[in-house]
Design a protein around this motif. Structure first.
Motif, PDB file in Angstrom:
ATOM      1  N   PRO A 117       8.726  -0.122  14.308  1.00  0.00           N
ATOM      2  CA  PRO A 117       9.843  -0.058  15.256  1.00  0.00           C
ATOM      3  C   PRO A 117      11.230  -0.048  14.606  1.00  0.00           C
ATOM      4  O   PRO A 117      12.215   0.309  15.253  1.00  0.00           O
ATOM      5  N   PHE A 118      11.339  -0.438  13.320  1.00  0.00           N
ATOM      6  CA  PHE A 118      12.665  -0.556  12.690  1.00  0.00           C
ATOM      7  C   PHE A 118      12.866   0.427  11.531  1.00  0.00           C
ATOM      8  O   PHE A 118      13.723   0.226  10.682  1.00  0.00           O
ATOM      9  N   ASN A 119      12.031   1.475  11.504  1.00  0.00           N
ATOM     10  CA  ASN A 119      12.136   2.477  10.432  1.00  0.00           C
ATOM     11  C   ASN A 119      11.977   1.856   9.044  1.00  0.00           C
ATOM     12  O   ASN A 119      12.636   2.265   8.086  1.00  0.00           O
ATOM     13  N   GLY A 120      11.084   0.892   8.948  1.00  0.00           N
ATOM     14  CA  GLY A 120      10.813   0.264   7.665  1.00  0.00           C
ATOM     15  C   GLY A 120      10.235   1.239   6.652  1.00  0.00           C
ATOM     16  O   GLY A 120      10.482   1.113   5.449  1.00  0.00           O
ATOM     17  N   TYR A 121       9.470   2.222   7.159  1.00  0.00           N
ATOM     18  CA  TYR A 121       8.907   3.242   6.265  1.00  0.00           C
ATOM     19  C   TYR A 121      10.029   3.982   5.541  1.00  0.00           C
ATOM     20  O   TYR A 121       9.989   4.173   4.327  1.00  0.00           O
ATOM     21  N   ASP A 122      11.058   4.373   6.296  1.00  0.00           N
ATOM     22  CA  ASP A 122      12.206   5.075   5.694  1.00  0.00           C
ATOM     23  C   ASP A 122      12.925   4.166   4.693  1.00  0.00           C
ATOM     24  O   ASP A 122      13.359   4.607   3.626  1.00  0.00           O
ATOM     25  N   ASP A 123      13.056   2.870   5.043  1.00  0.00           N
ATOM     26  CA  ASP A 123      13.731   1.925   4.135  1.00  0.00           C
ATOM     27  C   ASP A 123      12.950   1.747   2.840  1.00  0.00           C
ATOM     28  O   ASP A 123      13.541   1.586   1.768  1.00  0.00           O
ATOM     29  N   LEU A 124      11.601   1.794   2.943  1.00  0.00           N
ATOM     30  CA  LEU A 124      10.787   1.726   1.735  1.00  0.00           C
ATOM     31  C   LEU A 124      11.070   2.919   0.824  1.00  0.00           C
ATOM     32  O   LEU A 124      11.216   2.776  -0.385  1.00  0.00           O
ATOM     33  N   LYS A 125      11.130   4.083   1.434  1.00  0.00           N
ATOM     34  CA  LYS A 125      11.356   5.295   0.653  1.00  0.00           C
ATOM     35  C   LYS A 125      12.770   5.330   0.071  1.00  0.00           C
ATOM     36  O   LYS A 125      12.992   5.850  -1.021  1.00  0.00           O
ATOM     37  N   LYS A 126      13.731   4.747   0.801  1.00  0.00           N
ATOM     38  CA  LYS A 126      15.126   4.716   0.321  1.00  0.00           C
ATOM     39  C   LYS A 126      15.403   3.498  -0.568  1.00  0.00           C
ATOM     40  O   LYS A 126      16.505   3.346  -1.084  1.00  0.00           O
ATOM     41  N   LYS A 127      14.404   2.601  -0.686  1.00  0.00           N
ATOM     42  CA  LYS A 127      14.523   1.383  -1.499  1.00  0.00           C
ATOM     43  C   LYS A 127      15.657   0.486  -0.998  1.00  0.00           C
ATOM     44  O   LYS A 127      16.534   0.082  -1.762  1.00  0.00           O
ATOM     45  N   ILE A 128      15.588   0.169   0.283  1.00  0.00           N
ATOM     46  CA  ILE A 128      16.633  -0.637   0.926  1.00  0.00           C
ATOM     47  C   ILE A 128      16.023  -1.894   1.548  1.00  0.00           C
ATOM     48  O   ILE A 128      14.988  -1.836   2.217  1.00  0.00           O
ATOM     49  N   ILE A 129      16.691  -3.030   1.328  1.00  0.00           N
ATOM     50  CA  ILE A 129      16.332  -4.292   1.998  1.00  0.00           C
ATOM     51  C   ILE A 129      17.309  -4.486   3.145  1.00  0.00           C
ATOM     52  O   ILE A 129      18.512  -4.580   2.942  1.00  0.00           O
ATOM     53  N   LYS A 130      16.795  -4.552   4.363  1.00  0.00           N
ATOM     54  CA  LYS A 130      17.649  -4.838   5.527  1.00  0.00           C
ATOM     55  C   LYS A 130      16.834  -5.612   6.546  1.00  0.00           C
ATOM     56  O   LYS A 130      15.604  -5.568   6.542  1.00  0.00           O
ATOM     57  N   THR A 131      17.525  -6.319   7.422  1.00  0.00           N
ATOM     58  CA  THR A 131      16.848  -7.145   8.425  1.00  0.00           C
ATOM     59  C   THR A 131      16.598  -6.328   9.681  1.00  0.00           C
ATOM     60  O   THR A 131      17.370  -5.421  10.002  1.00  0.00           O
ATOM     61  N   PRO A 132      15.528  -6.652  10.450  1.00  0.00           N
ATOM     62  CA  PRO A 132      15.261  -5.912  11.682  1.00  0.00           C
ATOM     63  C   PRO A 132      16.374  -6.084  12.723  1.00  0.00           C
ATOM     64  O   PRO A 132      16.746  -5.135  13.416  1.00  0.00           O
ATOM     65  N   LEU A 133      16.893  -7.323  12.794  1.00  0.00           N
ATOM     66  CA  LEU A 133      17.930  -7.630  13.786  1.00  0.00           C
ATOM     67  C   LEU A 133      19.229  -7.960  13.055  1.00  0.00           C
ATOM     68  O   LEU A 133      19.359  -7.725  11.862  1.00  0.00           O
ATOM     69  N   ASP A 134      20.202  -8.502  13.756  1.00  0.00           N
ATOM     70  CA  ASP A 134      21.503  -8.843  13.176  1.00  0.00           C
ATOM     71  C   ASP A 134      21.315  -9.737  11.944  1.00  0.00           C
ATOM     72  O   ASP A 134      20.782 -10.844  12.050  1.00  0.00           O
ATOM     73  N   PRO A 135      21.749  -9.289  10.752  1.00  0.00           N
ATOM     74  CA  PRO A 135      21.505 -10.089   9.545  1.00  0.00           C
ATOM     75  C   PRO A 135      22.184 -11.448   9.577  1.00  0.00           C
ATOM     76  O   PRO A 135      21.664 -12.423   9.025  1.00  0.00           O
ATOM     77  N   ASP A 136      23.321 -11.539  10.240  1.00  0.00           N
ATOM     78  CA  ASP A 136      24.023 -12.815  10.315  1.00  0.00           C
ATOM     79  C   ASP A 136      23.167 -13.863  11.024  1.00  0.00           C
ATOM     80  O   ASP A 136      23.075 -15.019  10.590  1.00  0.00           O
ATOM     81  N   ILE A 137      22.502 -13.446  12.099  1.00  0.00           N
ATOM     82  CA  ILE A 137      21.619 -14.355  12.840  1.00  0.00           C
ATOM     83  C   ILE A 137      20.339 -14.612  12.045  1.00  0.00           C
ATOM     84  O   ILE A 137      19.857 -15.743  11.938  1.00  0.00           O
ATOM     85  N   HIS A 183       0.837  -1.203   0.000  1.00  0.00           N
ATOM     86  CA  HIS A 183       0.000   0.000   0.000  1.00  0.00           C
ATOM     87  C   HIS A 183       0.874   1.256   0.000  1.00  0.00           C
ATOM     88  O   HIS A 183       0.620   2.191  -0.770  1.00  0.00           O
ATOM     89  N   ILE A 184       1.901   1.263   0.840  1.00  0.00           N
ATOM     90  CA  ILE A 184       2.779   2.437   0.915  1.00  0.00           C
ATOM     91  C   ILE A 184       3.510   2.633  -0.413  1.00  0.00           C
ATOM     92  O   ILE A 184       3.735   3.755  -0.866  1.00  0.00           O
ATOM     93  N   LEU A 185       3.880   1.512  -1.059  1.00  0.00           N
ATOM     94  CA  LEU A 185       4.571   1.587  -2.349  1.00  0.00           C
ATOM     95  C   LEU A 185       3.612   1.827  -3.519  1.00  0.00           C
ATOM     96  O   LEU A 185       4.047   1.973  -4.666  1.00  0.00           O
ATOM     97  N   GLU A 186       2.299   1.845  -3.213  1.00  0.00           N
ATOM     98  CA  GLU A 186       1.267   2.041  -4.236  1.00  0.00           C
ATOM     99  C   GLU A 186       1.370   0.971  -5.324  1.00  0.00           C
ATOM    100  O   GLU A 186       1.320   1.256  -6.522  1.00  0.00           O
ATOM    101  N   ARG A 187       1.527  -0.286  -4.891  1.00  0.00           N
ATOM    102  CA  ARG A 187       1.635  -1.411  -5.831  1.00  0.00           C
ATOM    103  C   ARG A 187       0.296  -2.138  -6.001  1.00  0.00           C
ATOM    104  O   ARG A 187       0.251  -3.274  -6.443  1.00  0.00           O
ATOM    105  N   GLY A 188      -0.779  -1.499  -5.634  1.00  0.00           N
ATOM    106  CA  GLY A 188      -2.072  -2.172  -5.707  1.00  0.00           C
ATOM    107  C   GLY A 188      -2.364  -2.883  -4.392  1.00  0.00           C
ATOM    108  O   GLY A 188      -1.538  -2.907  -3.479  1.00  0.00           O
ATOM    109  N   GLU A 189      -3.542  -3.463  -4.307  1.00  0.00           N
ATOM    110  CA  GLU A 189      -3.960  -4.102  -3.055  1.00  0.00           C
ATOM    111  C   GLU A 189      -3.775  -5.614  -3.149  1.00  0.00           C
ATOM    112  O   GLU A 189      -4.404  -6.266  -3.979  1.00  0.00           O
ATOM    113  N   PRO A 190      -2.912  -6.179  -2.285  1.00  0.00           N
ATOM    114  CA  PRO A 190      -2.699  -7.632  -2.297  1.00  0.00           C
ATOM    115  C   PRO A 190      -3.967  -8.375  -1.893  1.00  0.00           C
ATOM    116  O   PRO A 190      -4.793  -7.857  -1.134  1.00  0.00           O
ATOM    117  N   LYS A 191      -4.100  -9.580  -2.404  1.00  0.00           N
ATOM    118  CA  LYS A 191      -5.243 -10.424  -2.047  1.00  0.00           C
ATOM    119  C   LYS A 191      -4.909 -11.336  -0.868  1.00  0.00           C
ATOM    120  O   LYS A 191      -5.787 -12.025  -0.366  1.00  0.00           O
TER     121      LYS A 191
END
Length: 477
Positions: A146-166, A40-48
């Motif tokens: 809680p993890f600033n996912g909104y900002d990551d959407l706008k910056k087009k970034i994929i990152k994990t909420p916690l330590d990516p190695d774990i 919805h935030i990315l305006e990609r249509g509504e998932p089913k």
């Protein structure tokens, strides 16, 4: 950028009001989380597909929602996973109780305990999938991020909420999902996350082939699949699953003579074909069309590098690859094999002096797949030289024109012999035998060579002459 967002407008569908009322009745907090919010935030249509998290029992919430819906849809309960699912109109809604997870080294199946919304967001794969909208009346539509996912959407970034190695070690399928989202959304994977994928690529061995192929197919169906396959290659994941592809990478040089890098060429071909077709299996054919080049590569002093018979070898490799990946071994696999086997055929007739018989044979062998084959061959043009690019495409226009002219005249697509095997046996009073096959093949060859027209009378006359040469006599019965 404001940190507070309300998306009550995203929750306009009546199902969200029903879930809200059911949550109030049960005195539980409920949230829609994950892909619905992200898209919805990315305006990609509504998932089913809608994921609902309840801080409490997701199963009880699903049952209460069903009671409140007019048609009382059936609730499918998956007790082992603590989840429930129902369908309402054209939507599939999954309910789960908020939980926290821990993992064992040898399995991606977590040990699950009840948890808070924060615990549930912690276990999500990426920050952009941890976004949640509140469904309770108090704060309906509020975004919890809680993890600033909104900002990551706008910056087009994929990152994990916690330590990516774990995160990637716990559930290695997330490595493929990271690359799939990067490919689908045209996002970048954060540097630390990418580093962790490389470090954990060995862990992919605990994931089933079916789950990996599901992600591969989604990458394949993205607008520009090369982005995903390039990331799979650079992280070492591609070699673990399709070594036949990575074997194409690199350029060899002998006595100053080189060949093109067939791996990167292949990715260009896949992107090219993706501009013209959404057919998953035709895209697979583009990905695998050159896999026979690694085992057939040879250097000859007089002519340089050759890949003789790579189409035949590649077609045989397709079966082994499909079997290993547990891809379907049915008509879909046979189609990919056929495309790989024939991938160079139209190039051979892109010549002003080509005979009609060569065109007829191409149409005959390709059958209904002639258009797919031409689409693949045109996608295979990756030269950066504008003059060559134009020349090759013009050549294929000529091929298409020849195919149309010959087919309109001779009707050899999905060719059925004008004279059947039964008529041959009746005419000569013989039983099924080698002679019947010889006559049928001779008629086919005569038509493809243009010696006789594709018509019954001409074919019957030819049959009689061929029978006579084989020492057969016309039956008097």
């Amino acid at each position: 950028m404001p940190k507070y967002h309300n998306y009550s407008k995203a929750l306009h569908h009546k199902i969200f009001n029903v879930i809200s009322e059911a949550a109030e009745d049960l005195s539980v907090d409920a949230y829609v989380i994950g892909g619905f919010v992200r898209d919805h935030i990315l305006e990609r249509g509504e998932p089913k597909d809608i994921d609902i998290v309840a801080v409490g029992s997701g199963i009880e919430l699903a049952k209460k929602v069903s009671e409140k819906l007019p048609n009382k849809p059936k609730v499918q309960v998956f007790k082992n996973f603590g989840t429930a699912m129902l369908r309402s109109e054209d939507m599939e809604i999954e309910f789960v109780g908020a939980r926290k997870e821990s993992y064992r080294k040898d399995s991606r199946k977590p040990i699950v305990e009840d948890g808070t919304l924060e615990d549930d967001q912690n276990r999500r794969d990426f920050t952009i999938n941890a976004l949640a909208l509140k469904l309770n009346k108090d704060g309906f539509g509020d975004l919890l991020d809680p993890f600033n996912g909104y900002d990551d959407l706008k910056k087009k970034i994929i990152k994990t909420p916690l330590d990516p190695d774990i995160t990637y070690s716990d559930d290695p399928l997330r490595m493929y999902r990271a690359i799939r989202f990067a490919s689908q959304l045209n996002f970048m994977i954060e540097a630390e996350s990418l580093k962790a994928i490389k470090a954990n690529n060995e862990r992919i061995k605990i994931i089933s082939k079916e789950r990996i192929v599901d992600e591969l197919n989604k990458i394949m169906l993205s607008d520009k699949p090369s982005k995903g396959f390039a990331l799979l290659y650079k992280t070492g994941l591609l070699k673990k699953i399709i070594p036949e592809l990575t074997a194409l990478a690199g350029i060899d040089e002998v006595e100053g003579q080189t060949h093109k890098d067939n791996f990167w060429h292949t990715l260009e071909v896949v992107d090219n074909i993706s501009e013209n077709t959404d057919d998953l299996w035709l895209r697979w054919a583009a990905l695998l069309h050159d896999i026979g080049k690694a085992p057939t590569k040879k250097f000859h002093k007089k002519i340089g590098w050759t890949f003789h018979g790579h189409e035949f070898v590649g077609a045989k490799m397709v079966y082994k690859l499909f079997k290993r990946l547990r891809l379907p071994l049915n008509e879909k696999m046979k189609f990919v094999q056929k495309m790989v086997l024939m991938s160079s055929r139209p190039i051979a007739i892109a010549d002003d002096h080509v005979t009609d018989s060569a065109v007829r044979r191409l149409i005959f062998d390709a059958g209904d797949n002639i258009e797919d084959l031409m689409t693949l061959c045109e996608a295979d043009i990756t030269t950066k030289n504008p003059k060559r690019f134009k020349k090759y495409h013009n050549n294929f226009k000529l091929v298409r024109q020849k195919i149309q002219e010959v087919e309109e005249r001779d009707h050899v697509r999905n060719f059925q012999p004008p004279v059947s095997g039964e008529e041959i046996m009746q005419t000569f009073g013989i039983k099924p035998s080698r002679e019947v096959g010889l006559i049928k093949d001779a008629i086919k060859e005569a038509i493809l060579e243009g010696n006789i027209p594709n018509e019954y009378e001409a074919a019957r006359e030819f049959m009689l002459k061929k029978g006579e040469k084989l020492g057969l006599e016309v039956s008097s019965e």
